[in-house]
Enzyme design. Structure first.
Site, short mmCIF file in Angstrom:
data_model
loop_
_atom_site.label_atom_id
_atom_site.label_comp_id
_atom_site.label_asym_id
_atom_site.label_seq_id
_atom_site.Cartn_x
_atom_site.Cartn_y
_atom_site.Cartn_z
N ASN A 309 48.36 33.78 30.84
CA ASN A 309 48.03 33.68 32.63
C ASN A 309 49.53 33.85 33.39
OD1 ASN A 309 46.71 33.96 34.47
ND2 ASN A 309 45.49 32.42 33.69
N ASP A 310 49.77 35.13 33.64
CA ASP A 310 50.55 34.74 34.66
C ASP A 310 50.52 34.07 35.76
OD1 ASP A 310 52.89 37.27 33.50
OD2 ASP A 310 51.52 38.73 33.49
N THR A 311 49.49 34.09 36.10
CA THR A 311 49.23 33.53 37.93
C THR A 311 49.34 32.14 37.72
OG1 THR A 311 46.93 33.40 37.14
CG2 THR A 311 47.98 35.82 37.63
N ASN A 313 51.52 29.36 37.82
CA ASN A 313 52.88 29.26 37.75
C ASN A 313 52.89 27.81 37.84
OD1 ASN A 313 52.33 32.60 39.98
ND2 ASN A 313 53.10 32.17 37.45
#
Length: 620
Positions: A309-311, A313
């Site tokens: 899940n790149d989002t 952070n």
């Protein structure tokens, strides 16, 4: 002929694009707005420029490019024929392109090319053919889904309508393409191996992976400027995907010599010729070791800049439960491989590592009815009932089962929470409830409106993981329900709402917190295609390769009394008939091959070119 003068962004060493015809062309157009008409009335059904006698011969150097050629055919009498052959291509120069242009101005050469293409697809689509009671399932599994997998193998996320693959912003993804390869191993193992080798060459000597690379120059990078500003130089999950992909490749092909092939570790500071080389098996072991040695306060893997899940952070020493479970699956794959290679010492080491991580996950991550998703640096969880938003995340539940982390009781509870809180008529949401304002401490996930993409959207890539988890629990009806919910063929009558091709999996569908619930976005280039194909073929149909042969382990809807599959495996063909007389979802009672009973559900590796008749009876 028409020469488009722009330098193509995806082949920067080539000088021209061309569009040509075998018949004389009276005029052309290269600007979409001029062709359709610069007002609300111009459409593809009725381009306004076609109301004129000729196109305007405009050579566009920016904007929305098209290439339209106008042919004046004169009057055709009944029975008359004229064949128009147009070609769109790239070359260093028109002179170098002319041999190919001349060749395909000949209708016989075009006919042969089309016949060759048809033969290619016949072969590509023949390695797994299913006949189930559901025609929509059959058409997706037999044709449309593997075709999409072929496209994702060729393009990854490097070139699409939605993402641009040059510069540091995008490229061939270490994570993305590892998964894309897994969707074509039955039909294109050589091509998959070639791409896997490229991906492995962008792994660093410490075992971590460069996040993406340019396939032309093989320049790799760790992401973009956000990662550096965030203080992290790695994504916590990238390097583990190659373990899963290579182990799957070995089971499918039996090409164990690949483990001994030497590939250099990536080091941008030195030339490719001077980089340290090591066998592929060493690359896999170093990938596991990187995760093992990068743990946080709960003895869970560090998130780095992000995981799948790149989002999300999270700064500092945040931990990812997803990576812990992914690490568990990679360990189990390596345990199987080490056991097959009779390396009991390595297998025992990895069993101990798996047990240690499982203990950490269950000691720290169980929230009562599901597993939490992350721990922030201060120890506060995300994906917990304690959170106002983002209380439940899908991937921590499905992957706790895929990675062998969940206990039996917790696995059932976690997946029931998925059904109760995340499921919708158009698929399973990635999380709930969505963040309703920007939260800098969480990162990009809170920049989307609730119900969009990773913020409570139906991120389709994660849906087949839930299907696989349900088959592992023996819940065939629920796995099939989840499959049908995202089957694009089911949206053919709802296309004005769906807005994507009814034969292609998009990346995401807007969730039920969004006013446009049910709207699909970013079709074609999505890991959804690979994983949904795996879920359907390897887990619902349950015919999947293992190191010793072909395992028969279906998990069917109770109502399916019969399933037929034609499966090509390592050159041999297996005609498999699965009977389900008692309406069970899981369990193989008997297996016969050419009339002889087997003591296990693993079909032996056959002789290439031979066809075997397999009869399977399900039951407890």
């Amino acid at each position: 002929r028409l020469v488009l003068r722009e330098y193509p962004f995806f082949k920067r060493d080539m000088a021209i694009n061309y569009h040509t015809s075998n018949l004389p062309v009276s005029s052309f157009q290269t600007d979409r707005k001029l062709f359709l008409g610069d007002n609300e009335y111009g459409t593809w059904q009725k381009p306004l420029e076609l109301l004129n006698s000729q196109l305007s011969n405009f050579e566009s150097v920016r904007g929305d490019n098209i290439s339209a050629l106008l042919h004046e055919l004169g009057t055709l009498q009944p029975g008359d024929e004229k064949t128009i052959i147009t070609q769109l291509g790239q070359a260093d120069s028109i002179e170098l392109a002319m041999p190919s242009i001349e060749k395909y101005r000949d209708p016989q050469n075009v006919a042969k090319a089309l016949a060759d293409q048809a033969e290619f697809w016949t072969q590509f689509l023949s390695t797994f053919v299913v006949e189930s009671p559901d025609p929509a399932f059959n058409s997706m599994v037999n044709i449309h889904n593997p075709r999409q997998c072929h496209t994702t193998l060729n393009w990854s996320r490097y070139l699409s309508l939605y993402q641009l693959g040059l510069g540091t912003a995008r490229g061939i993804g270490f994570r993305d393409s590892s998964q894309d390869c897994m969707g074509v191993l039955m039909s294109a193992p050589k091509e998959a191996k070639a791409l896997l080798s490229k991906i492995i060459s962008t792994q660093k000597a410490d075992g971590s992976g460069m996040h993406q690379f340019n396939p032309i120059t093989m320049e790799a990078n760790e992401g973009d400027s956000r990662e550096e500003a965030h203080g992290h130089k790695f994504y916590g999950d990238d390097h583990l995907w190659i373990v899963l992909a290579v182990c799957h490749y070995l089971k499918e092909t039996g090409d164990y010599g690949f483990l001994d092939e030497e590939i250099a570790y990536y080091d941008g500071a030195v030339s490719a010729e001077k980089r340290i080389k090591a066998p592929v098996f060493d690359h896999l072991k170093r990938a596991l070791n990187f995760t093992k040695t990068h743990l946080g306060q709960h003895k869970l893997p560090l998130l780095g800049f992000a995981d799948w899940n790149d989002t999300v952070n999270l700064p500092g020493q945040a931990e990812s439960v997803f990576i812990a479970c992914q690490y568990g699956r990679a360990l189990n794959d390596m345990i199987d491989l080490a056991t097959f290679k009779s390396d009991s010492t390595l297998a025992d080491t990895y069993r101990a590592d798996h047990a240690t991580m499982k203990e950490s996950v269950n000691a720290a991550c169980w929230d009562g009815d599901w597993y939490v998703r992350y721990f922030q640096e201060d120890g506060v969880p995300l994906g917990s009932h304690k959170n106002k938003k983002g209380q439940l995340f899908l991937n921590a539940q499905s992957w706790s089962i895929l990675g062998g982390m969940a206990t039996t009781e917790r696995a059932s509870k976690a997946m029931q929470s998925v059904m109760d809180k995340l499921n919708t008529e158009f698929g399973i949401k990635l999380s709930t409830p969505g963040y309703d304002h920007f939260e800098p401490r969480y990162g990009g996930v809170s920049t989307y409106p609730p119900g969009a993409k990773e913020n409570g959207g139906i991120f389709l890539h994660a849906n087949p993981w839930a299907m696989i988890a349900e088959t592992m629990l023996g819940n065939g009806d629920r796995a099939y329900q989840y499959y049908n919910q995202i089957n694009p063929a089911a949206r053919n009558e709802d296309i004005d709402r769906f807005e994507c091709e009814p034969y292609v999996y998009p990346q995401n569908i807007l969730g039920d917190e969004h006013p446009q619930f049910g709207l699909g976005r970013n079709s074609w280039l999505s890991g959804t295609s690979s994983w949904t194909y795996q879920a359907a073929t390897l887990y619902i149909c349950g015919i999947r390769p293992v190191h010793g042969g072909l395992l028969i382990d279906p998990c069917l809807p109770n109502a399916w009394s019969t399933l037929k599959v034609r499966r090509v495996f390592r050159g041999a063909t297996y005609e498999i008939v699965i009977s389900n007389p008692h309406g069970v979802s899981k369990g193989v009672k008997t297996v016969q091959i050419d009339g002889k009973a087997l003591e296990s559900a693993v079909l032996p590796v056959g002789t290439p070119g031979q066809t075997y008749q397999v009869s399977v009876t399900m039951g407890h």
